[in-house]
Motif scaffolding. Structure first.
Motif, PDB file in Angstrom:
ATOM      1  N   LEU A 128      15.621  52.011  43.155  1.00 23.26           N
ATOM      2  CA  LEU A 128      14.279  52.035  43.732  1.00 23.26           C
ATOM      3  C   LEU A 128      14.319  52.612  45.139  1.00 23.26           C
ATOM      4  CD1 LEU A 128      11.258  51.244  43.705  1.00 23.26           C
ATOM      5  CD2 LEU A 128      11.964  48.988  44.546  1.00 23.26           C
ATOM      6  N   THR A 129      13.540  53.651  45.354  1.00 21.97           N
ATOM      7  CA  THR A 129      13.334  54.189  46.686  1.00 21.97           C
ATOM      8  C   THR A 129      12.036  53.632  47.251  1.00 21.97           C
ATOM      9  OG1 THR A 129      14.493  56.263  46.217  1.00 21.97           O
ATOM     10  CG2 THR A 129      12.912  56.284  48.025  1.00 21.97           C
ATOM     11  N   VAL A 130      12.114  52.991  48.405  1.00 19.43           N
ATOM     12  CA  VAL A 130      10.915  52.545  49.117  1.00 19.43           C
ATOM     13  C   VAL A 130      10.659  53.572  50.209  1.00 19.43           C
ATOM     14  CG1 VAL A 130       9.804  50.712  50.428  1.00 19.43           C
ATOM     15  CG2 VAL A 130      11.423  50.133  48.601  1.00 19.43           C
ATOM     16  N   ALA A 131       9.615  54.370  49.995  1.00 21.24           N
ATOM     17  CA  ALA A 131       9.321  55.483  50.889  1.00 21.24           C
ATOM     18  C   ALA A 131       8.454  55.012  52.061  1.00 21.24           C
ATOM     19  CB  ALA A 131       8.606  56.591  50.122  1.00 21.24           C
ATOM     20  N   PRO A 132       8.618  55.612  53.229  1.00 21.55           N
ATOM     21  CA  PRO A 132       7.929  55.144  54.436  1.00 21.55           C
ATOM     22  C   PRO A 132       6.488  55.640  54.534  1.00 21.55           C
ATOM     23  CG  PRO A 132       9.323  56.994  54.996  1.00 21.55           C
ATOM     24  CD  PRO A 132       9.553  56.720  53.533  1.00 21.55           C
ATOM     25  N   PHE A 133       5.673  55.223  53.543  1.00 22.68           N
ATOM     26  CA  PHE A 133       4.271  55.618  53.522  1.00 22.68           C
ATOM     27  C   PHE A 133       3.412  54.434  53.114  1.00 22.68           C
ATOM     28  CE2 PHE A 133       6.702  59.402  52.121  1.00 22.68           C
ATOM     29  CZ  PHE A 133       6.422  60.250  53.186  1.00 22.68           C
ATOM     30  N   PRO A 145      13.738  63.446  51.879  1.00 21.73           N
ATOM     31  CA  PRO A 145      15.053  64.062  51.646  1.00 21.73           C
ATOM     32  C   PRO A 145      16.110  63.088  51.115  1.00 21.73           C
ATOM     33  CG  PRO A 145      14.068  64.998  53.606  1.00 21.73           C
ATOM     34  CD  PRO A 145      13.150  63.888  53.181  1.00 21.73           C
ATOM     35  N   PRO A 146      16.243  61.857  51.639  1.00 22.22           N
ATOM     36  CA  PRO A 146      17.234  60.952  51.042  1.00 22.22           C
ATOM     37  C   PRO A 146      16.919  60.598  49.593  1.00 22.22           C
ATOM     38  CG  PRO A 146      16.662  60.218  53.247  1.00 22.22           C
ATOM     39  CD  PRO A 146      15.677  61.285  52.877  1.00 22.22           C
ATOM     40  N   ASP A 147      15.640  60.447  49.270  1.00 22.00           N
ATOM     41  CA  ASP A 147      15.264  60.179  47.887  1.00 22.00           C
ATOM     42  C   ASP A 147      15.705  61.323  46.983  1.00 22.00           C
ATOM     43  OD1 ASP A 147      13.741  58.853  45.688  1.00 22.00           O
ATOM     44  OD2 ASP A 147      12.436  60.608  45.904  1.00 22.00           O
ATOM     45  N   ASP A 189      16.117  58.619  57.178  1.00 27.37           N
ATOM     46  CA  ASP A 189      14.762  59.148  57.321  1.00 27.37           C
ATOM     47  C   ASP A 189      13.711  58.071  57.059  1.00 27.37           C
ATOM     48  OD1 ASP A 189      12.866  61.100  57.876  1.00 27.37           O
ATOM     49  OD2 ASP A 189      12.776  61.818  55.802  1.00 27.37           O
ATOM     50  N   ASP A 190      13.974  56.843  57.562  1.00 27.43           N
ATOM     51  CA  ASP A 190      13.053  55.702  57.419  1.00 27.43           C
ATOM     52  C   ASP A 190      12.835  55.281  55.971  1.00 27.43           C
ATOM     53  OD1 ASP A 190      12.575  55.649  60.238  1.00 27.43           O
ATOM     54  OD2 ASP A 190      11.147  57.291  59.995  1.00 27.43           O
ATOM     55  N   GLY A 248      23.455  62.147  56.494  1.00 24.97           N
ATOM     56  CA  GLY A 248      22.514  61.445  57.349  1.00 24.97           C
ATOM     57  C   GLY A 248      22.036  60.143  56.761  1.00 24.97           C
ATOM     58  N   ILE A 249      22.694  59.660  55.698  1.00 29.38           N
ATOM     59  CA  ILE A 249      22.352  58.405  55.032  1.00 29.38           C
ATOM     60  C   ILE A 249      23.417  57.384  55.386  1.00 29.38           C
ATOM     61  CG2 ILE A 249      22.047  57.264  52.807  1.00 29.38           C
ATOM     62  CD1 ILE A 249      21.081  59.944  51.693  1.00 29.38           C
ATOM     63  N   GLN A 250      22.990  56.171  55.769  1.00 32.07           N
ATOM     64  CA  GLN A 250      23.910  55.106  56.149  1.00 32.07           C
ATOM     65  C   GLN A 250      23.785  53.943  55.181  1.00 32.07           C
ATOM     66  OE1 GLN A 250      22.419  54.771  60.297  1.00 32.07           O
ATOM     67  NE2 GLN A 250      24.558  55.072  60.896  1.00 32.07           N
TER      68      GLN A 250
END
Length: 255
Positions: free
Chosen positions: A206-211, A59-61, A240-241, A3-5
């Motif tokens: 670096l993961t930029v999380a949607p928060f 989940p992607p992180d 997942d944004d 589910g990751i693009q």
């Protein structure tokens, strides 16, 4: 399917397979040491929620974090982060065992902990006692011999690299001497800052999380400061944004 693009470099519109992600996050071939640093932050730059990073993870992180560990020779972490995040030694699971077998890696990565003061690393900490292979503790002469002996009694491999502070260049060189060249650094911010200031970081993941978090949470790197180092964008994937970004760390942009 994950589910990751992938959105940079431009690829097919469909989701990446597990094998696609493995190729993207695999360490390059060669004999030199490679230090990759992993961090997650909120969109407004916070690195923690209620004292830990778990509240920012998606989940992607977690997919990318698993890749970092599964494909590494050693997981490098600051003692304070290992304690606050409840680190243990890396344990077997079917996914990791299959992945490491296919990439020709040892059964599990070694864990290496960095502490200059010793205050954040109790000898009973799970990162020392709940392990399959001995944890390496990089510390310095100023830490009492009694505490160092207690770490050793708990099963750790204690390595002195400096007098009043850990010499990170010597620590990374020791990892390479042991054949542990694929280094997956899991923080914290002070360790990242010190590694960056010493010119020892090759890649930032670096993961930029949607928060949005606001508040007084810190940033991903903390230290004395350095001339800005130029980053080269290697890849961006999303799901997942969440944005999952890889940068190559270059030389100082100043001068």
């Amino acid at each position: 399917m994950t589910g990751i693009q992938q959105i940079f470099p431009a690829g097919d519109a469909g989701p990446l397979t597990t094998e696609d992600l493995e190729r993207l996050y695999a360490y390059p071939d060669g004999t030199g040491v490679r230090v990759a640093v992993n961090f997650v932050s909120s969109a407004d730059g916070a690195v923690e929620v209620e004292g830990g990073s778990a509240g920012l993870s998606t989940p992607p992180d977690r997919v990318v974090l698993d890749l970092g560990t599964d494909l590494a020779d050693v997981v490098l972490v600051a003692a304070g982060t290992a304690t606050s995040e409840g680190f243990t030694g890396v344990k077997h699971n079917d996914r990791m065992d299959d992945r490491r077998r296919r990439f020709g890696l040892a059964g599990v990565p070694v864990t290496a902990v960095v502490t200059s003061s010793g205050r954040s690393l109790d000898p009973s900490a799970p990162v020392l006692t709940d392990t399959l292979v001995p944890t390496i503790v990089f510390t310095c002469e100023s830490v009492s011999a009694g505490l160092r002996d207690r770490w050793s009694d708990a099963g750790a491999d204690v390595v002195l690299t400096g007098d009043g502070a850990v010499d990170l260049g010597a620590a990374v060189a020791e990892l390479q001497r042991r054949g542990l060249r694929r280094v997956n650094c899991m923080g914290g911010p002070a360790l990242f800052g010190s590694l960056a200031e010493a010119g020892l970081v090759d890649e930032l993941r670096l993961t930029v999380a949607p928060f949005l978090v606001s508040g007084g949470a810190g940033r991903i790197a903390r230290g004395a400061g350095m001339d800005p180092a130029r980053l080269e964008l290697l890849s961006v994937v999303t799901g997942d944004d969440t944005l999952l970004i890889r940068y190559r760390v270059g030389d100082s942009a100043a001068g």
